[in-house]
Design a protein around this motif. Structure first.
Motif, PDB file in Angstrom:
ATOM      1  N   PRO A 114       0.842  -1.213   0.000  1.00 28.73           N
ATOM      2  CA  PRO A 114       0.000   0.000   0.000  1.00 28.73           C
ATOM      3  C   PRO A 114       0.870   1.253   0.000  1.00 28.73           C
ATOM      4  N   LEU A 115       1.408   1.585  -1.158  1.00 23.92           N
ATOM      5  CA  LEU A 115       2.333   2.713  -1.265  1.00 23.92           C
ATOM      6  C   LEU A 115       1.591   4.017  -1.515  1.00 23.92           C
ATOM      7  N   GLU A 116       2.194   5.103  -1.052  1.00 26.36           N
ATOM      8  CA  GLU A 116       1.665   6.437  -1.319  1.00 26.36           C
ATOM      9  C   GLU A 116       2.384   7.020  -2.531  1.00 26.36           C
ATOM     10  N   GLY A 117       1.874   8.157  -3.020  1.00 30.08           N
ATOM     11  CA  GLY A 117       2.543   8.877  -4.094  1.00 30.08           C
ATOM     12  C   GLY A 117       1.828   8.790  -5.421  1.00 30.08           C
ATOM     13  N   ASP A 118       2.084   9.785  -6.274  1.00 31.93           N
ATOM     14  CA  ASP A 118       1.375   9.861  -7.557  1.00 31.93           C
ATOM     15  C   ASP A 118       1.891   8.861  -8.587  1.00 31.93           C
ATOM     16  N   ALA A 119       2.993   8.161  -8.292  1.00 32.92           N
ATOM     17  CA  ALA A 119       3.509   7.155  -9.223  1.00 32.92           C
ATOM     18  C   ALA A 119       3.453   5.747  -8.625  1.00 32.92           C
ATOM     19  N   ALA A 120       2.737   5.592  -7.504  1.00 30.76           N
ATOM     20  CA  ALA A 120       2.664   4.280  -6.847  1.00 30.76           C
ATOM     21  C   ALA A 120       2.062   3.223  -7.774  1.00 30.76           C
ATOM     22  N   ALA A 121       1.102   3.622  -8.586  1.00 34.90           N
ATOM     23  CA  ALA A 121       0.460   2.657  -9.483  1.00 34.90           C
ATOM     24  C   ALA A 121       1.405   2.184 -10.581  1.00 34.90           C
ATOM     25  N   GLY A 122       2.498   2.919 -10.789  1.00 36.02           N
ATOM     26  CA  GLY A 122       3.451   2.543 -11.834  1.00 36.02           C
ATOM     27  C   GLY A 122       4.559   1.627 -11.362  1.00 36.02           C
ATOM     28  N   VAL A 123       4.521   1.221 -10.089  1.00 35.66           N
ATOM     29  CA  VAL A 123       5.521   0.268  -9.599  1.00 35.66           C
ATOM     30  C   VAL A 123       5.309  -1.070 -10.300  1.00 35.66           C
ATOM     31  N   LEU A 124       6.376  -1.614 -10.865  1.00 30.88           N
ATOM     32  CA  LEU A 124       6.277  -2.848 -11.644  1.00 30.88           C
ATOM     33  C   LEU A 124       6.495  -4.073 -10.768  1.00 30.88           C
ATOM     34  N   SER A 125       6.011  -5.199 -11.240  1.00 29.75           N
ATOM     35  CA  SER A 125       6.324  -6.497 -10.655  1.00 29.75           C
ATOM     36  C   SER A 125       6.424  -7.477 -11.805  1.00 29.75           C
ATOM     37  N   HIS A 202      19.583  -1.030   1.397  1.00 31.28           N
ATOM     38  CA  HIS A 202      18.906  -0.147   2.353  1.00 31.28           C
ATOM     39  C   HIS A 202      18.080  -1.044   3.274  1.00 31.28           C
ATOM     40  N   PHE A 203      18.741  -1.604   4.288  1.00 29.57           N
ATOM     41  CA  PHE A 203      18.060  -2.530   5.191  1.00 29.57           C
ATOM     42  C   PHE A 203      17.414  -1.772   6.351  1.00 29.57           C
ATOM     43  N   GLY A 204      16.448  -2.424   6.980  1.00 34.54           N
ATOM     44  CA  GLY A 204      15.718  -1.793   8.071  1.00 34.54           C
ATOM     45  C   GLY A 204      14.850  -0.647   7.613  1.00 34.54           C
ATOM     46  N   ASN A 205      14.462  -0.693   6.332  1.00 35.05           N
ATOM     47  CA  ASN A 205      13.663   0.371   5.728  1.00 35.05           C
ATOM     48  C   ASN A 205      12.578  -0.209   4.840  1.00 35.05           C
ATOM     49  N   GLY A 206      11.472   0.487   4.773  1.00 34.26           N
ATOM     50  CA  GLY A 206      10.446   0.171   3.795  1.00 34.26           C
ATOM     51  C   GLY A 206      10.299   1.330   2.831  1.00 34.26           C
ATOM     52  N   VAL A 207       9.515   1.126   1.787  1.00 32.45           N
ATOM     53  CA  VAL A 207       9.198   2.208   0.859  1.00 32.45           C
ATOM     54  C   VAL A 207       7.861   2.804   1.272  1.00 32.45           C
ATOM     55  N   GLN A 208       7.857   4.097   1.449  1.00 33.48           N
ATOM     56  CA  GLN A 208       6.633   4.784   1.868  1.00 33.48           C
ATOM     57  C   GLN A 208       5.869   5.355   0.684  1.00 33.48           C
ATOM     58  N   ALA A 209       6.607   5.975  -0.247  1.00 33.16           N
ATOM     59  CA  ALA A 209       5.926   6.652  -1.360  1.00 33.16           C
ATOM     60  C   ALA A 209       6.795   6.633  -2.605  1.00 33.16           C
ATOM     61  N   VAL A 210       6.117   6.658  -3.750  1.00 32.54           N
ATOM     62  CA  VAL A 210       6.796   6.770  -5.043  1.00 32.54           C
ATOM     63  C   VAL A 210       6.116   7.899  -5.805  1.00 32.54           C
ATOM     64  N   LEU A 217      11.625   8.833 -11.046  1.00 31.86           N
ATOM     65  CA  LEU A 217      10.790   8.563  -9.884  1.00 31.86           C
ATOM     66  C   LEU A 217      11.566   8.890  -8.613  1.00 31.86           C
ATOM     67  N   ARG A 218      10.876   9.446  -7.658  1.00 31.05           N
ATOM     68  CA  ARG A 218      11.469   9.728  -6.351  1.00 31.05           C
ATOM     69  C   ARG A 218      10.864   8.755  -5.340  1.00 31.05           C
ATOM     70  N   GLN A 225      14.718   9.013   3.844  1.00 29.68           N
ATOM     71  CA  GLN A 225      15.693   9.072   2.751  1.00 29.68           C
ATOM     72  C   GLN A 225      14.970   8.990   1.410  1.00 29.68           C
ATOM     73  N   GLU A 226      15.519   9.639   0.404  1.00 26.93           N
ATOM     74  CA  GLU A 226      14.935   9.615  -0.934  1.00 26.93           C
ATOM     75  C   GLU A 226      15.948   9.057  -1.931  1.00 26.93           C
ATOM     76  N   ILE A 227      15.469   8.231  -2.840  1.00 27.78           N
ATOM     77  CA  ILE A 227      16.280   7.655  -3.905  1.00 27.78           C
ATOM     78  C   ILE A 227      15.619   8.020  -5.227  1.00 27.78           C
TER      79      ILE A 227
END
Length: 381
Positions: A114-125, A202-210, A217-218, A225-227
């Protein structure tokens, strides 16, 4: 005679059909596929870059070729909308087809975060060849990738992408790669070897938003932290595809519950592969599928057969750090015995009497697989 219907054209579905045709040449057979119906090895998708395999070269046979090979009607790009176990029928839109026996080889689906952000729907799998084709198009021209998940598939993609020259960042809430499969010493060696290849962890971290920023993509992590990257690929894991079975009233737990004959709670309905739960186990690997396909084919041909699983070590496709694992059973009582070399970690899980219950081999220690595997207890006797 009503046909045997197999829903699913992955390794489980097609291998069941192939094994059945060794025993029964004539019973009508229909394979229904939600995708293209091509036959290919799904595990190849996470190392196809290193092997220089384009998506169109991964498929070994088309749906038409498979239809000839297994003497069956193969229906690609077709979805079963309902199963009537009392009437022995499947519904495909407005069409109804009666079966003599039904095999559910539905596979598993990607867990979606359940990611936040305006590009979350574009995350691929990547869960099938269609997904992989879209992913390859997205990473064309050496683009950078953020990988969510440092499990087996995540590590394999990280190795493959880095070898092909892509900049790779891997994010995971765990403290090491393969956290459920490797003790810390083995995880540390795998982490070190992939880092040397160019992977940033980047261990001990999750992705909050894309979010989108220009053409890139940010990715915002839970620590703030931002990548910045071109593509985000989620590889956080799979869950059995059970919706169709649940709607049909079949017993479902983590997967579609089956007995040792791979029979579900409904008469003449069977399940195997990533969607099935056998003896409380969901085993999403190739070797369990092969054993199950042979057993189920015998049952479908009239010789009732129970499935058994020997110890089945799994090769993790990370050439930067060769790794073979055969984890102890859930709840196994024992401890890890670790032997570390300059370029290897041998981890043996033993009980109080010294009996081997599982192992994890990294680097040069993988050479001991042939000696250790016969000492392991079966997964399901």
């Amino acid at each position: 005679m009503h046909p045997i219907i197999i829903i699913g054209s992955g390794l489980a579905g097609y291998n069941t059909a192939k094994e059945l045709r060794k025993l029964d040449k004539e019973t009508p057979l229909i394979v229904i596929s939600a995708d293209s119906g091509q036959f290919y090895s799904k595990p190849m998708l996470s190392n196809a870059l290193a092997s220089n395999k384009l998506p169109e070269a991964i498929a070994l046979s088309s749906a038409g070729q498979m239809a000839i090979q297994i003497n069956a009607a193969v229906r690609p790009r077709t979805r079963v909308t309902a199963v009537g176990t009392d009437t022995h029928q499947v519904c495909i839109g407005d069409e109804t087809v009666t079966y003599s026996k039904l095999v559910l080889a539905l596979g598993a689906e990607q867990i979606r975060l359940p990611l936040e952000g305006d590009a979350a729907a574009g995350v691929l799998s990547v869960n099938d060849l269609d997904d992989y084709t879209a992913f390859r198009a997205a990473i064309r021209d050496g683009k950078s990738v953020v990988l969510i998940g440092a499990g087996l598939i995540g590590c394999e993609f990280a190795n493959d992408l880095s070898t092909a020259g892509h900049k790779v960042d891997v994010v995971d809430i765990a403290t090491q790669p393969l956290p459920r499969l490797l003790p810390p010493e083995g995880g540390a060696l795998l982490r070190q070897k992939l880092a040397a290849l160019g992977v940033t962890w980047h261990f001990g971290n999750g992705v909050q938003a894309v979010n989108r920023t220009g053409t890139q993509l940010r990715v915002t992590l839970t620590n703030g932290q931002e990548i910045v990257a071109d593509v985000v690929l989620s590889a956080v894991g799979l869950k059995p595809n059970t919706q169709l079975a649940r709607a049909a009233g079949l017993k479902v737990n983590r997967g579609i519950v089956v007995d040792r004959k791979l029979a579900t709670s409904a008469e003449d309905v069977y399940a195997l592969g990533d969607c099935a739960e056998v003896g409380g186990l969901v085993l999403p690997f190739v070797m369990p599928i092969m054993h199950a396909a042979r057993a189920l084919a015998a049952t479908l041909s009239g010789k009732t057969t129970v499935v058994s699983y020997p110890a089945m070590p799994v090769l993790v496709k990370t050439p930067a750090c060769p790794t073979i694992i055969s984890p102890p059973a859930n709840g196994a009582v024992g401890e890890w015995k670790i032997e570390q070399g300059s370029d290897s970690v041998k981890s043996l899980f033993v009980d109080s009497s010294g009996k081997l219950l599982g192992f994890a081999l990294n680097g040069a220690a993988t050479a001991e697989r042939a000696k250790l595997a016969p000492q392991l207890p079966p997964v399901l006797a």
